[in-house]
Design an enzyme around this catalytic site. Structure first.
Site, short mmCIF file in Angstrom:
data_model
loop_
_atom_site.label_atom_id
_atom_site.label_comp_id
_atom_site.label_asym_id
_atom_site.label_seq_id
_atom_site.Cartn_x
_atom_site.Cartn_y
_atom_site.Cartn_z
N SER A 25 0.83 -1.21 0.00
CA SER A 25 0.00 0.00 0.00
C SER A 25 0.87 1.26 0.00
O SER A 25 1.88 1.33 0.70
CB SER A 25 -0.90 0.01 1.23
OG SER A 25 -1.52 1.28 1.34
N LYS A 76 -14.05 -3.41 2.85
CA LYS A 76 -14.75 -2.14 2.63
C LYS A 76 -16.26 -2.22 2.87
O LYS A 76 -16.88 -1.24 3.23
CB LYS A 76 -14.49 -1.63 1.21
CG LYS A 76 -13.11 -1.03 1.02
CD LYS A 76 -12.97 -0.50 -0.41
CE LYS A 76 -11.70 0.28 -0.59
NZ LYS A 76 -11.65 0.95 -1.91
N ASN A 97 -14.16 3.46 3.05
CA ASN A 97 -12.69 3.38 3.02
C ASN A 97 -12.03 4.25 4.08
O ASN A 97 -10.81 4.25 4.20
CB ASN A 97 -12.13 3.71 1.62
CG ASN A 97 -12.13 5.20 1.36
OD1 ASN A 97 -12.94 5.94 1.93
ND2 ASN A 97 -11.24 5.65 0.50
N ASP A 113 -13.31 7.55 -1.91
CA ASP A 113 -12.98 7.19 -3.30
C ASP A 113 -13.78 8.05 -4.27
O ASP A 113 -13.28 8.42 -5.34
CB ASP A 113 -13.30 5.71 -3.57
CG ASP A 113 -12.23 4.78 -3.01
OD1 ASP A 113 -11.08 5.25 -2.80
OD2 ASP A 113 -12.53 3.60 -2.78
N GLY A 137 -16.50 -1.76 -16.21
CA GLY A 137 -16.47 -2.41 -14.90
C GLY A 137 -17.71 -2.10 -14.10
O GLY A 137 -18.42 -1.11 -14.39
N GLY A 139 -17.60 -3.05 -10.41
CA GLY A 139 -17.23 -3.41 -9.04
C GLY A 139 -17.24 -2.19 -8.13
O GLY A 139 -17.93 -1.21 -8.39
N GLY A 140 -16.43 -2.26 -7.06
CA GLY A 140 -16.42 -1.20 -6.05
C GLY A 140 -15.99 0.14 -6.60
O GLY A 140 -16.60 1.18 -6.29
N TYR A 237 -3.21 2.33 -11.29
CA TYR A 237 -2.09 3.27 -11.14
C TYR A 237 -0.72 2.60 -11.18
O TYR A 237 0.31 3.27 -11.07
CB TYR A 237 -2.24 4.12 -9.87
CG TYR A 237 -2.43 3.32 -8.61
CD1 TYR A 237 -1.36 2.75 -7.93
CD2 TYR A 237 -3.71 3.15 -8.09
CE1 TYR A 237 -1.56 2.02 -6.78
CE2 TYR A 237 -3.92 2.42 -6.94
CZ TYR A 237 -2.84 1.86 -6.29
OH TYR A 237 -3.03 1.13 -5.14
P1 NAP Z 1 -13.72 -5.17 -8.09
O1 NAP Z 1 -14.73 -4.71 -7.11
O2 NAP Z 1 -13.14 -6.53 -8.00
O3 NAP Z 1 -14.38 -4.96 -9.57
C1 NAP Z 1 -13.63 -5.25 -10.73
C2 NAP Z 1 -14.50 -5.06 -11.97
O4 NAP Z 1 -13.69 -5.36 -13.11
C3 NAP Z 1 -15.70 -6.03 -12.03
O5 NAP Z 1 -16.74 -5.39 -12.74
C4 NAP Z 1 -15.12 -7.19 -12.84
O6 NAP Z 1 -16.08 -7.90 -13.56
C5 NAP Z 1 -14.27 -6.43 -13.83
N1 NAP Z 1 -13.22 -7.31 -14.38
C6 NAP Z 1 -12.25 -7.93 -13.69
N2 NAP Z 1 -11.46 -8.65 -14.53
C7 NAP Z 1 -11.98 -8.45 -15.76
C8 NAP Z 1 -11.66 -8.94 -17.06
N3 NAP Z 1 -10.61 -9.76 -17.24
N4 NAP Z 1 -12.40 -8.55 -18.10
C9 NAP Z 1 -13.46 -7.73 -17.94
N5 NAP Z 1 -13.84 -7.24 -16.74
C10 NAP Z 1 -13.10 -7.61 -15.67
O7 NAP Z 1 -12.45 -4.19 -8.09
P2 NAP Z 1 -12.44 -2.62 -7.75
O8 NAP Z 1 -12.19 -2.43 -6.31
O9 NAP Z 1 -13.62 -2.01 -8.38
O10 NAP Z 1 -11.09 -2.15 -8.49
C11 NAP Z 1 -11.03 -2.06 -9.90
C12 NAP Z 1 -9.71 -1.39 -10.31
O11 NAP Z 1 -9.71 -0.04 -9.84
C13 NAP Z 1 -8.47 -2.07 -9.70
O12 NAP Z 1 -7.45 -2.07 -10.65
C14 NAP Z 1 -8.09 -1.15 -8.56
O13 NAP Z 1 -6.69 -1.15 -8.30
C15 NAP Z 1 -8.51 0.20 -9.13
N6 NAP Z 1 -8.78 1.19 -8.08
C16 NAP Z 1 -8.03 2.31 -8.06
C17 NAP Z 1 -8.26 3.28 -7.11
C18 NAP Z 1 -7.43 4.53 -7.13
O14 NAP Z 1 -7.42 5.25 -6.12
N7 NAP Z 1 -6.77 4.84 -8.23
C19 NAP Z 1 -9.26 3.08 -6.14
C20 NAP Z 1 -10.01 1.90 -6.18
C21 NAP Z 1 -9.77 0.95 -7.15
P3 NAP Z 1 -16.87 -9.16 -12.92
O15 NAP Z 1 -17.96 -8.58 -12.08
O16 NAP Z 1 -17.37 -9.88 -14.13
O17 NAP Z 1 -15.84 -9.95 -12.14
#
Ligand code: NAP
Length: 293
Positions: A25, A76, A97, A113, A137, A139-140, A237
């Site tokens: 982290s 979370k 968060n 976030d 996407g 997800g979260g 990132y």
């Molecule tokens: P999450 O809750 O696991 O959701 C991931 C999403 O991506 C889901 O919709 C998932 O689809 C989809 N996905 C995963 N693998 C895939 C693939 N191979 N092809 C197509 N869709 C795919 O994760 P999250 O917490 O939302 O995080 C998502 C990304 O955002 C991560 O890379 C994380 O590091 C980044 N993030 C960055 C910040 C920042 O501050 N910059 C903050 C939060 C998150 P399914 O539902 O079908 O599995």
């Protein structure tokens, strides 16, 4: 006995990160840099917490009077039941968060976030008002981004969610429908998003596609659908320049990397704990040095 009032503006205390894994982290680096730069005598420490120990960890945080905490994957959503209150945005997003104390002593969950996501977009709001956006996407991170965009004042005409699992995107859209005053939300399966990609002024990658150790991944492989005038925002990132950003920029789009959101969410948490604006210049410098090391 020394009865003189203390000269220390901020009594020293601990701020914790609860998650698993937490070893990589960047939050300890960001917050400890900011605390030092502003002479705030807090220390930020990351704790690896197993799911079954989350309740005890929050009870410990209360007993020890910690100044606050961040909560990350996988806690979370699960942390909500251990708190006294939620902010409106945490309640809407359904995830927390940041933990902070309200003046009445309530241990409160926030979701910064959403604020972090908007931080790099607000200075570019003229390019977004009344336009179309698309999020890859469901997800979260997509949830926080969708809430942020719906409540941003950009008054988007269309906000399309393109997801591998459309039912998850449908659920997200239904949960956030109360904030969708203009009826902007739409869901498409990821393979059928071509028209929405081409007509979007903002494209957001809220999937892990392109993240290390698989930098060849991208949420949209047909780069000819990108164009000048678009903002391409990757929440990933690491690496800093993802394939998605690189290909969009080559077509004339403006790239925005995920570090912007990371620093933005940290700044919003920092404000909760200290009442101060985070010195983001010093924090960005520390992140650059960390990357070179
Ligand atoms: P999450 O809750 O696991 O959701 C991931 C999403 O991506 C889901 O919709 C998932 O689809 C989809 N996905 C995963 N693998 C895939 C693939 N191979 N092809 C197509 N869709 C795919 O994760 P999250 O917490 O939302 O995080 C998502 C990304 O955002 C991560 O890379 C994380 O590091 C980044 N993030 C960055 C910040 C920042 O501050 N910059 C903050 C939060 C998150 P399914 O539902 O079908 O599995």
């Amino acid at each position: 006995m020394n009865n003189r009032p203390s000269k220390i503006a901020h009594p020293g205390s601990l701020v914790a990160l609860l998650g698993r894994p937490v070893a990589h982290s960047l939050s300890p680096l960001m917050h400890n840099t900011a605390f030092r730069a502003q002479d705030v005598s807090h220390v930020y420490v990351a704790f690896e917490v197993a799911p079954q120990a989350l309740g005890e960890a929050v009870a410990g945080l209360r007993a020890l009077g910690l100044a606050g905490a961040n909560v990350t994957v996988p806690h979370k959503e699960a942390v909500v039941e251990h708190l006294d209150a939620l902010t409106e945005r945490a309640e809407a997003v359904g995830a927390v968060n940041t933990l902070f104390w309200k003046k009445n002593g309530a241990l409160t969950g926030d979701n910064t976030d959403a604020a972090g996501f908007l931080a790099p977009l607000e200075p570019r709001s003229d390019r977004l008002r009344g336009r179309n956006a698309l999020i890859f996407g469901a997800g979260g991170a997509a949830r926080a981004a969708t809430y942020a965009l719906l409540t941003s004042g950009f008054a988007l005409r269309r906000l399309t969610l393109a997801a591998r699992t459309p039912s998850r995107a449908e659920r997200l859209a239904a949960d956030l429908a109360p904030f969708d005053e203009k009826g902007a939300l739409a869901v498409v399966p990821e393979g059928e998003a071509g028209e929405a990609v081409r007509s979007a002024h903002l494209l957001v990658n809220a999937t892990p596609l392109g993240m290390e150790p698989d930098p060849e991944g991208t949420p949209w492989s047909d780069a000819s659908d990108f164009s000048g005038g678009q903002l391409a925002y990757d929440l990933v990132y690491a690496p800093r320049e993802t394939r998605f950003l690189h290909e969009a920029e080559r077509q004339g789009a403006t790239p925005i990397g995920g570090l912007e959101m990371l620093v933005g969410q940290a700044a919003a948490s920092y404000r909760r704990w200290t009442g101060r604006d985070m010195p983001t210049g010093a924090v960005r410098q520390a992140l650059r040095e960390h990357r070179r090391a």
